[in-house]
Design an enzyme around this catalytic site. Structure first.
Site, PDB file in Angstrom:
ATOM      1  N   TRP A  58     -35.262  55.576  19.394  1.00  0.00           N
ATOM      2  CA  TRP A  58     -35.115  54.596  18.317  1.00  0.00           C
ATOM      3  C   TRP A  58     -35.287  53.175  18.844  1.00  0.00           C
ATOM      4  CZ3 TRP A  58     -36.115  56.998  14.243  1.00  0.00           C
ATOM      5  CH2 TRP A  58     -35.684  58.324  14.060  1.00  0.00           C
ATOM      6  N   ASP A  65     -28.454  47.699  16.722  1.00  0.00           N
ATOM      7  CA  ASP A  65     -28.571  48.851  15.845  1.00  0.00           C
ATOM      8  C   ASP A  65     -27.359  49.736  16.129  1.00  0.00           C
ATOM      9  OD1 ASP A  65     -29.110  51.258  14.614  1.00  0.00           O
ATOM     10  OD2 ASP A  65     -31.100  51.525  15.490  1.00  0.00           O
ATOM     11  N   LYS A  72     -24.272  58.450   9.255  1.00  0.00           N
ATOM     12  CA  LYS A  72     -23.533  59.025  10.383  1.00  0.00           C
ATOM     13  C   LYS A  72     -22.028  58.916  10.149  1.00  0.00           C
ATOM     14  CE  LYS A  72     -27.617  58.951  12.504  1.00  0.00           C
ATOM     15  NZ  LYS A  72     -28.459  60.135  12.717  1.00  0.00           N
TER      16      LYS A  72
END
Length: 361
Positions: free
Chosen positions: A100, A167, A191
């Site tokens: 990511w 992030d 999440k």
């Protein structure tokens, strides 16, 4: 129905009471006689939910008023290009700790020079790089605090000489965060704070509007920060159902005692599983011990035991373990112990691993 334990990396397990309250709201939102999936986002009851959701974020993370809290669509992947669009003038610095982070770097390169200050790609992102230097001429320094695929995590709020952007998709609300050390924090909700479909952005307002390029309306964060609080995140129709589930999830977390209590629970769950990974003769962890994530736990069969992988997967599935297959780039197994994953589920997984070892003594 057989008991199932959800260890998926995302979308993830939600608290049972959140699911129940959402089902009720889908039937009848705020006693309006209209369901959540049909409700207008200009309904007074919905404006109240938006304001309460923002306040829950502020209360749980102690977010100062100079930061805006907004809810957007497009997932964290959209933020990979919105961040450099809003912040990158000449150069940005990135820490490459996984797929990511690498994707975020790729998007940033469309807007200017990108310096990768350090990378752990050489060892399949199994550790967090150390002893790197953050360039002081960078417009910002970007980190990915938790790496879901590889099971590594930055569990401290680092000091940066330039604007720090993080992030935090997969570890937000799992620990206390010093928001003041960051210029911006963002992430997908799916999440720890809700379902897929909404992205949270926490951004210091005085940092916006400093780039030299014109910005598309929807890309400019200022568009989504209303002059009045009730207009925040409401420039266009927000993802109403996803935000409602976020609202209920954050209420659940606050009632539990907040992020500090949650961190103690998460640490307990994590230790339980890592202790078994390290003890069990059939398994070995893949992440450097000092960088292990308390959210995502990765392990493989021990050397010489690789032939047992498929057998263990079938054994675990029969015991009700869901979502423990490791990402293809790491292999083996992965268990994600996000906030709403109960200790009971971890205990069941540990017992499963112990029973499998007994079969192969």
């Amino acid at each position: 129905m057989k008991k199932a334990y959800n260890f998926n990396a995302g979308p993830c397990v939600l608290p049972k009471e959140v699911i129940e309250s959402t089902i009720e709201a889908i039937r009848n939102f705020d006693n309006t006689g209209i369901g959540l999936l049909e409700i207008s986002h200009r309904t007074p009851g919905w404006e109240r939910i938006m304001a309460e959701t923002e306040q829950l974020w502020r209360d749980l993370l102690d977010i100062p008023q100079e930061y805006a809290v907004i809810f957007l669509g497009g997932g964290a992947s959209t933020q990979f290009f919105e961040v450099p669009a809003n912040f990158l003038n000449k150069k940005a610095a990135y820490l490459q700790t996984g797929v990511w982070a690498k994707k975020a770097i790729k998007e940033a390169k469309f807007y200017g020079e990108v310096e990768v200050v350090a990378s752990s790609e050489d060892k399949t992102y199994s550790y967090i790089p150390k002893n790197y230097t953050i360039p002081t001429d960078a417009d910002y320094f970007h980190i990915t605090t938790n790496n879901t695929i590889y099971g590594t995590e930055i569990r401290e709020d680092i000091d940066s000489p330039v604007t720090l952007i993080a992030d935090m998709s997969s570890d937000i609300m799992s620990r206390k965060v010093d928001v003041r050390k960051y210029g911006m924090i963002y992430g997908g909700a799916q999440k720890n704070v809700g379902p897929a479909g909404v992205t949270f952005v926490i951004v210091r307002k005085d940092l916006l509007g400093k780039v030299n390029r014109p910005l598309q309306t929807m890309v400019d964060y200022r568009t989504h920060i209303g002059a009045e609080p009730k207009n925040n995140s409401m420039f266009n129709t927000p993802p109403v159902s996803a935000i409602f589930v976020m609202h209920e999830t954050l209420k659940w977390l606050k009632n539990l005692g907040g992020v500090e209590v949650m961190n103690k629970i998460n640490t307990q769950k994590s230790k339980l599983l890592y202790d078994e990974i390290d003890r069990n003769s059939l398994f070995v962890g893949t992440a450097a011990k000092e960088d292990r994530s308390i959210m995502n736990h990765c392990w493989v069969m021990a050397p010489g035991k690789e032939h047992l992988q498929d057998e263990f997967m079938a054994f675990a599935k029969e015991r009700g373990m869901v979502g423990i297959k490791g990402h293809r780039s790491v292999g083996g197994f992965r268990a994600s112990l996000y906030n709403a994953c109960p200790v009971e589920a971890v205990e069941a997984l540990v017992a499963c691993m112990q029973d499998f070892e007994k079969l192969h003594k």
